[in-house]
Motif scaffolding. Structure first.
Motif, mmCIF file in Angstrom:
data_model
loop_
_atom_site.group_PDB
_atom_site.id
_atom_site.type_symbol
_atom_site.label_atom_id
_atom_site.label_comp_id
_atom_site.label_asym_id
_atom_site.label_seq_id
_atom_site.Cartn_x
_atom_site.Cartn_y
_atom_site.Cartn_z
ATOM 1 N N THR A 41 40.529 -5.078 4.022
ATOM 2 C CA THR A 41 40.660 -4.231 5.344
ATOM 3 C C THR A 41 42.042 -3.913 4.919
ATOM 4 O O THR A 41 43.059 -4.515 4.809
ATOM 5 N N GLN A 70 49.562 -9.769 4.434
ATOM 6 C CA GLN A 70 49.211 -8.679 3.688
ATOM 7 C C GLN A 70 50.283 -7.645 3.722
ATOM 8 O O GLN A 70 51.160 -7.542 4.614
ATOM 9 N N THR A 90 49.088 -6.200 8.604
ATOM 10 C CA THR A 90 48.150 -6.134 9.658
ATOM 11 C C THR A 90 46.974 -7.497 9.542
ATOM 12 O O THR A 90 46.147 -7.824 10.248
ATOM 13 N N LYS A 91 47.272 -8.167 8.540
ATOM 14 C CA LYS A 91 46.519 -9.429 8.230
ATOM 15 C C LYS A 91 47.274 -10.594 7.565
ATOM 16 O O LYS A 91 48.501 -10.180 6.871
ATOM 17 N N ALA A 108 44.974 -14.700 16.452
ATOM 18 C CA ALA A 108 44.908 -13.277 16.693
ATOM 19 C C ALA A 108 45.296 -12.971 17.804
ATOM 20 O O ALA A 108 46.125 -11.556 17.887
ATOM 21 N N ILE A 136 47.141 -9.975 14.650
ATOM 22 C CA ILE A 136 46.924 -9.631 13.440
ATOM 23 C C ILE A 136 45.294 -10.127 13.021
ATOM 24 O O ILE A 136 44.838 -10.827 13.769
ATOM 25 N N ARG A 137 44.811 -9.532 11.844
ATOM 26 C CA ARG A 137 43.534 -10.399 11.411
ATOM 27 C C ARG A 137 43.801 -11.608 10.456
ATOM 28 O O ARG A 137 44.915 -11.727 10.093
ATOM 29 N N VAL A 138 43.025 -12.533 10.946
ATOM 30 C CA VAL A 138 43.389 -14.022 10.298
ATOM 31 C C VAL A 138 42.424 -14.459 9.328
ATOM 32 O O VAL A 138 40.982 -14.261 9.475
ATOM 33 N N GLU A 139 42.845 -15.002 8.145
ATOM 34 C CA GLU A 139 42.079 -15.623 7.190
ATOM 35 C C GLU A 139 42.610 -16.930 6.948
ATOM 36 O O GLU A 139 43.558 -17.126 6.757
#
Length: 239
Positions: free
Chosen positions: A89, A167, A171-172, A193, A198-201
């Protein structure tokens, strides 16, 4: 050649580059510094070209994270260039560390077949705006890690956040964590989040990988091998 003071140069050993800041304009000049940090790359086939590999490149990100990309930009790209690449993404930003036939050899070592799977793309060389946004994201990593540890402790989770990697577009973020057993972090991801927008991994790592992230000295008195050049760890039995 510009004269820089010691305060205007920062070494980013996690990404293998130097960050030179112009004190008057505030602009940053990011330069790949080959051989000064961990994951040194020595290209034994430098200067040898083969057309079949001319559009394939190895791109390095933070710590041991690397990937193979195909150049879809139409621009001439070489080792040391900062490039904007495709991500799951949004987009990411990394440094080109290998080109030419050496990339083909690395692909074979890693079991990557460009004819059987679609590689992600290099969009373009990084522009000043891309680099500025990338550096702003990097500046958030340490405080985000400290705050994420607090949130995990508040939920009573038996885990440790070892590192955070944003990133390139900010954003991630990837949260590297260490845990002895299975961890239910569904609520933690929601909290992350909401807190960081942000998007989280979440990515689990082992003790040796943590040592590679942090660095240090071994019993031999030299820098830890896992922090210097080892990226894949074989299982070690008590036998």
């Amino acid at each position: 050649m510009n004269d820089y003071t010691s305060e205007s140069i920062r070494f980013d050993c996690f990404r293998g580059c130097t960050v030179v800041t112009d004190e008057e304009s505030g602009e940053k000049d990011i330069r790949y510094r080959q051989g000064c940090c961990k994951l040194e790359v020595y290209d034994t086939l430098k200067g040898i070209s083969q057309e079949q590999w001319e559009n394939y490149f190895e791109v390095r990100f933070k710590n041991t994270r690397k990937g193979f990309y195909v150049n879809a930009s139409g621009q001439s790209i070489k080792t040391g260039d900062l490039v904007v690449v495709e991500a799951a993404t949004g987009h990411d930003l990394g440094i080109v560390t290998l080109e030419g036939p050496s990339v083909g050899r690395q692909m074979r070592c890693k079991g990557v077949d460009p004819s059987a799977q679609e590689l992600k793309k290099i969009y373009r060389k990084a522009r000043p705006y891309d680099i500025q946004r990338w550096q702003e994201a990097i500046a958030r990593e340490h405080q985000t890690m400290i705050r994420s540890r607090v949130l995990a402790a508040n939920l009573g989770l038996e885990m440790k956040i070892g590192d955070v990697e944003f990133q390139g577009d900010g954003t991630k973020a990837i949260f590297y964590y260490i845990a002895d057993g299975r961890v239910d972090f569904r609520q933690l991801i929601k909290d992350f989040a909401e807190e960081f927008h942000i998007r989280v991994e979440m990515k689990q790592i082992g003790a040796r990988q943590e040592a590679g992230l942090i660095g240090g000295l071994g019993v031999c008195g030299r820098e830890l091998c896992c922090a210097n050049y080892i990226t894949e760890f074989r299982s070690i039995t008590t036998g």
